[in-house]
Structure formats: structure tokens, C-alpha cells
Design a protein around this motif. Structure first.
Motif, PDB file in Angstrom:
ATOM      1  N   GLU A 294       5.344   6.816   4.443  1.00 11.26           N
ATOM      2  CA  GLU A 294       4.041   6.199   4.755  1.00 11.26           C
ATOM      3  C   GLU A 294       4.274   4.821   5.368  1.00 11.26           C
ATOM      4  O   GLU A 294       3.613   4.417   6.299  1.00 11.26           O
TER       5      GLU A 294
ATOM      6  N   PHE B 178      -6.498  -1.183   9.011  1.00  6.77           N
ATOM      7  CA  PHE B 178      -5.532  -1.072   7.911  1.00  6.77           C
ATOM      8  C   PHE B 178      -4.387  -2.093   8.056  1.00  6.77           C
ATOM      9  O   PHE B 178      -3.807  -2.249   9.135  1.00  6.77           O
TER      10      PHE B 178
ATOM     11  N   GLY C 151      -1.750   3.993  -4.145  1.00 10.32           N
ATOM     12  CA  GLY C 151      -1.086   4.110  -2.849  1.00 10.32           C
ATOM     13  C   GLY C 151      -0.641   5.542  -2.615  1.00 10.32           C
ATOM     14  O   GLY C 151      -1.338   6.496  -2.978  1.00 10.32           O
ATOM     15  N   GLY C 152       0.553   5.676  -2.047  1.00 12.43           N
ATOM     16  CA  GLY C 152       1.024   7.015  -1.719  1.00 12.43           C
ATOM     17  C   GLY C 152       1.978   7.600  -2.743  1.00 12.43           C
ATOM     18  O   GLY C 152       2.604   8.632  -2.493  1.00 12.43           O
TER      19      GLY C 152
ATOM     20  N   THR D 231      -7.488  -2.752   3.340  1.00 10.53           N
ATOM     21  CA  THR D 231      -6.317  -2.289   2.569  1.00 10.53           C
ATOM     22  C   THR D 231      -5.190  -3.283   2.767  1.00 10.53           C
ATOM     23  O   THR D 231      -4.914  -3.675   3.898  1.00 10.53           O
ATOM     24  N   LEU D 232      -4.595  -3.679   1.681  1.00  8.60           N
ATOM     25  CA  LEU D 232      -3.427  -4.573   1.645  1.00  8.60           C
ATOM     26  C   LEU D 232      -3.744  -6.032   1.997  1.00  8.60           C
ATOM     27  O   LEU D 232      -3.053  -6.917   1.532  1.00  8.60           O
TER      28      LEU D 232
ATOM     29  N   HIS E 243      -6.041  -1.139  -1.752  1.00  9.01           N
ATOM     30  CA  HIS E 243      -4.730  -1.479  -2.335  1.00  9.01           C
ATOM     31  C   HIS E 243      -4.625  -2.992  -2.441  1.00  9.01           C
ATOM     32  O   HIS E 243      -4.795  -3.686  -1.447  1.00  9.01           O
TER      33      HIS E 243
HETATM   34  C1  LIG Z   1      -1.922   1.840   0.382  1.00  9.64           C
HETATM   35  C2  LIG Z   1      -0.585   1.568   0.900  1.00  9.64           C
HETATM   36  C3  LIG Z   1       0.484   1.063   0.051  1.00  9.64           C
HETATM   37  C4  LIG Z   1       1.117   1.997  -0.926  1.00  9.64           C
HETATM   38  O1  LIG Z   1       1.172   3.203  -0.850  1.00  9.64           O
HETATM   39  O2  LIG Z   1       1.657   1.491  -1.865  1.00  9.64           O
END
Ligand SMILES: CCCC(=O)O
Ligand SMILES: CC(=O)SCCNC(=O)CCNC(=O)[C@H](O)C(C)(C)COP(=O)(O)OP(=O)(O)OC[C@H]1O[C@@H](n2cnc3c(N)ncnc32)[C@H](O)[C@@H]1OP(=O)(O)O
Length: 446
Positions: free
Chosen positions: A244, A31, A341-342, A58-59, A82
């Protein structure tokens, strides 16, 4: 076996490690900053021998050597939880695809729903005296990926901090097939975000809602940074952190003595997060720091866990909001920008916390070189994905104030939202709201 001998026995060159990859494989990358670098480069060199290899990340914070090597998309396909700006670019060329998720579910989706990755590749800190490598800058869902993988390949990067846990923030040498010593590339750092005047006004609106003992979650960008600055200069005390993403704003608040975690109802005294991204100072701050704890994201972002923390305050950003209170944070029409995302996790969790508040922020307008448009829209554009449903939305914030959507009828929502829209768009929004039958004659604009 002695830990150091086990390490030496598993130590290979990146070229050798990626030989286990076969056409048709799915590969999970670590990640965020735990994504592989040298291993991805070695995979790119195998392009001509491999077909239909699917990479999940992710990212995407490291260069994408494999995807860059294959403009046809026949050899490698990027699937990402993401989007970063690099992923947006690949997406526009048909080389990358988004995987919808609520971030708290990432480990569950990985364990139960995704095609299991045969190979997991990640960058980690050097092995410690107990045989553990840290993924603390990107704990999120890494352990879920390795549970299903046939091959676990780690790339040691001396620049990756050793972050304490928490849970699932590290991996033991006994769980690894191959170790690669990479060229230790420097971690991506985010430039310090200088909040705009609008960001500062939005932060001013929020700061009045904070009080001693609150527990804060901040997202990325100028507004969270402005909130962090204001908190650092305020009289607030004994704030907690449960988030997060660990960002620089928390360091500023910690150094100003505002964060103690004294009043947190769980994880007392600890700053809890699932991944980190920011300055070099941030990576040094979280290294071996017993005041912070990295956790798997099914803990940090679990709305049930968040709800157990009293006085929770969640502050995130969005792209647009419609007059029903639907929030879009991930696409503009069908143009994909980032991901869920979160955001939804924290909106739901914060609302269930005792005295909890969730703020979704945006400047009232979006400006390009030749156009200014309102971000509060009668309806979202054709194709725009709704991130926060209207039934979940709590508070929307612009530089003109805060609109609480909870418990409000459609006409009350329209009134509250138009009251925080840019004044030059209010007449037009009222006209549209009337046509949509969500405006009453008695509605008032301040
Ligand atoms: C997936 C991590 C980033 C977010 O929550 O924006
Ligand atoms: C990483 C975290 O946020 S952790 C917190 C929880 N997670 C979330 O909230 C996830 C969802 N939210 C997000 O992804 C972000 O907060 C965003 C995208 C809503 C805002 O992030 P920011 O960094 O402030 O976005 P930014 O202003 O740079 O815009 C991103 C892109 O969208 C475009 N964009 C933004 N708003 C608009 C708009 N109203 N109309 C058209 N395009 C827009 C920008 O032009 C930019 O595109 P470009 O990079 O091609 O130039």
C-alpha cells in the motif's frame, strides 16, 4: 477545447476557489501528500463566515491551517481515516475524530456509505501533455471522492511527482472545476529511520523466512527499514513489490538489484503501490518511472488481489498483543494512536496467497523513561481497540523469535507467545495464563 485553454479558463486564485464552500458542507481532501495546502489556508481565512464544515482527510501530512484557525471546533471539524501525530494532538483537544476503516474499503466507503463530499480539494503534479494531473503519491481513494463531489478543485504543486499507473492515479482537466497554482511547498520527507538493535534482531528473524521470488509488502518504521537493509545485503533475488505504501526500503533493495518482479503472478515486473511517503530521493525515484505503478487502494489492498500473488510476505508493526493472539495496532486503552490502515487487508490476503506469510512485529517491551512493560499482555488494557482478531492473526515476531498463531489452541498460543516475550516477564505471564485457564502443566518455556 484545447487542453491549455481549458486549463487557463479554470485557473483561479485559492480565495476564489474556496468561495464554493458553504456552511454544513463535507469536504474531502486528497490522500496523504495529495492533501491541499494553499486551498486549506484560504479556507482558514473564511472561518468566521462558515459553520459546521466537516473535513475528511487521511494521514494529514500538510499543515492543518483550517483546524488550527478554529480552537472552538464550531467552524471546522477534522474527520480522519488514519491519525498522524498532528491528528492525535487535535483529537486530544476534541477537534478531530477517527473514521474506522479497512483501507481496501476506502473507495467503497466513500462511494456508498459516507456523506458525500460536496467539494474535493487536492494537490497534484502539473498537468501533462494529455491533460492529466497525477495523484500518484496518494492515489488511494481520490477518484472515489471526486465521483460524488459537486466541485473538484486542484492545487498544482511542481514538487509532486508524476507517477504512472495502475489505475485511478490521475485526473483529467475535463473532470476539474477549478485549478489553483499554489506556492509549491516542498513535500514532507520522513527522516531516514536508523533501525535500533532490537529492530535488527526482529528483521534477522524474518529474513530467514524469505526466499528468491517472494513478493514483499512493508509498513512504515524501523523494522521494515531493517528488513530492507538485510535484503539489500543478502543473496536473495527476483523479489517482487506489492504494497500500500511505497517507502525508502524498496529503493535500497531495487538499487541492490534484488527487485525484478520476474516471478510475480500478477503485475509482473512492476512495483505496485497506492501511496508514497519517504525521502526526496523516493519522490524523484517514482517520478515518471515505468518500473512502478500507482493504484487505487481497492486494488493494492484487496485481499483477493493479494491472495493471487504467490509467495506473498507482509511485514507490519503493532503496539501490543494479548495471550489470545489479538493484535492492537491503533490505540493504547482509549488513547487513539493511528488506525487499522491496511494491516488487516494484508494479514488476510497474505495468508490466502500460496505459501503466503504475514508477520506482525513489535519489540518485546515498551520503554518509557521510568518504566519497562511487556508488549505481550495477558489481556489488552481496558478500552484498547483490537485491530487484528485472534482468528485472523498469523505470525507475531519479537526479537526473541516468531510465534505462529494459525491452527493453535489457546494454550498453544499462550505458550508460543510467552516464548517470544521478554524473559523478565515470562513468569508473570505464565501465572496470568494459568489464571485465565489457557496454560497446561505440560506447556514448555524454552
Ligand atoms: C491509511 C494508511 C496507512 C496505513 O495503512 O497504516
Ligand atoms: C503506515 C503503515 O504502517 S502501512 C502498513 C499497514 N498499516 C498498519 O499496519 C497500520 C497500523 N500500524 C501502525 O499504525 C504503526 O505500525 C504502529 C502505530 C503500530 C507503530 O508505528 P511506529 O511508528 O513504530 O510507532 P511508534 O513507536 O512511533 O509509536 C506511536 C505512538 O504510540 C505510542 N506507543 C507505542 N507503543 C506503545 C505501548 N506499548 N504503550 C503505550 N504507548 C505506545 C508511542 O509512544 C507513540 O506515541 P507518541 O507519538 O505520542 O510518542
Amino acid at each position: 477545447m484545447h487542453l491549455k485553454s481549458e486549463y487557463q479558463n479554470k485557473l483561479v486564485l485559492a480565495e476564489e476557489a474556496v468561495q464554493v464552500i458553504e456552511s454544513g458542507d463535507w469536504i474531502d481532501y486528497g490522500f496523504g501528500l495529495t492533501g491541499p495546502y494553499e486551498l486549506d489556508k484560504a479556507l482558514a481565512r473564511r472561518k468566521d463566515e462558515l459553520f459546521n464544515v466537516n473535513i475528511r482527510n487521511t494521514l494529514g501530512l500538510w499543515p492543518h491551517f483550517s483546524i488550527d484557525s478554529d480552537p472552538t471546533g464550531e467552524h471546522f471539524t477534522l474527520n480522519t481515516w488514519h491519525f498522524s501525530s498532528a491528528a492525535r494532538e487535535f483529537y486530544s483537544k476534541g477537534l478531530a475524530y477517527y473514521i474506522p476503516m479497512k483501507f481496501n474499503e476506502l473507495p467503497m466507503l466513500t462511494r456508498n456509505d459516507c456523506i458525500p463530499a460536496r467539494v474535493f480539494m487536492a494537490s497534484v503534479s502539473p498537468m501533462d501533455n494529455h491533460g492529466f494531473f497525477s495523484f500518484g503519491v496518494g492515489a488511494a481513494g481520490n477518484m472515489a471522492s471526486i465521483e460524488n463531489a459537486e466541485y473538484v478543485i486542484l492545487e498544482v504543486n511542481e514538487n509532486i511527482p508524476r507517477v504512472l499507473g495502475g489505475n485511478q492515479e490521475n485526473i483529467h482537466i475535463s473532470q476539474v472545476n477549478f485549478v489553483v497554482e499554489g506556492p509549491n511547498p516542498e513535500l514532507l520527507t520522513l527522516p531516514a529511520t536508523e533501525p535500533s538493535e532490537t529492530d535488527k534482531k526482529i528483521a534477522q528473524n524474518i529474513i530467514h523466512k524469505l526466499y528468491d521470488g517472494c513478493c514483499i509488502q512493508l509498513g512504515i518504521g524501523g523494522i521494515p527499514s531493517a528488513v530492507g537493509n538485510l535484503v539489500a545485503q543478502s543473496d536473495l533475488k527476483d523479489l517482487g513489490v506489492h504494497t500500500e505504501m511505497y517507502v525508502d526500503a524498496y529503493i535500497k533493495m531495487t538499487k541492490a538489484g534484488k527487485i525484478t518482479g520476474l516471478r510475480k503472478s500478477i503485475d509482473k515486473y512492476k512495483q505496485v503501490f497506492s501511496f508514497a511517503l519517504g525521502s526526496q530521493e523516493l519522490y524523484e525515484f517514482i517520478d515518471d518511472n515505468p518500473g512502478v505503478a500507482a493504484y487505487s487502494v481497492d486494488y493494492t489492498n484487496n485481499p483477493y488481489i493479494i491472495s493471487q500473488i504467490d509467495d506473498f510476505v507482509s511485514i507490519n508493526a503493532c503496539i501490543e498483543v494479548d495471550l489470545f493472539g489479538q493484535v492492537s495496532s491503533e490505540t493504547v486503552g482509549t488513547r487513539h494512536i493511528s488506525g487499522t490502515g491496511g494491516q488487516v487487508d494484508f494479514v488476510e490476503g497474505a495468508y490466502r496467497s500460496k505459501n503466503g506469510q504475514s508477520f506482525i512485529c513489535m519489540p518485546s517491551t515498551y520503554k518509557t523513561s521510568n518504566q519497562v512493560t511487556s508488549r505481550i499482555k495477558p489481556i489488552l488494557a481496558h478500552g484498547t481497540v483490537v485491530t487484528g482478531t485472534r482468528s485472523a492473526t498469523h505470525m507475531i515476531v519479537t526479537e526473541y523469535g516468531i510465534a505462529n498463531m494459525k491452527g493453535k489452541s489457546t494454550w498453544e498460543r499462550a505458550e508460543a507467545l510467552i516464548n517470544i516475550s521478554h524473559p523478565s516477564f515470562r513468569d508473570e505471564l505464565i501465572k496470568e495464563a494459568s489464571a485465565m485457564k489457557i496454560w497446561r502443566k505440560s506447556n514448555k518455556i524454552k
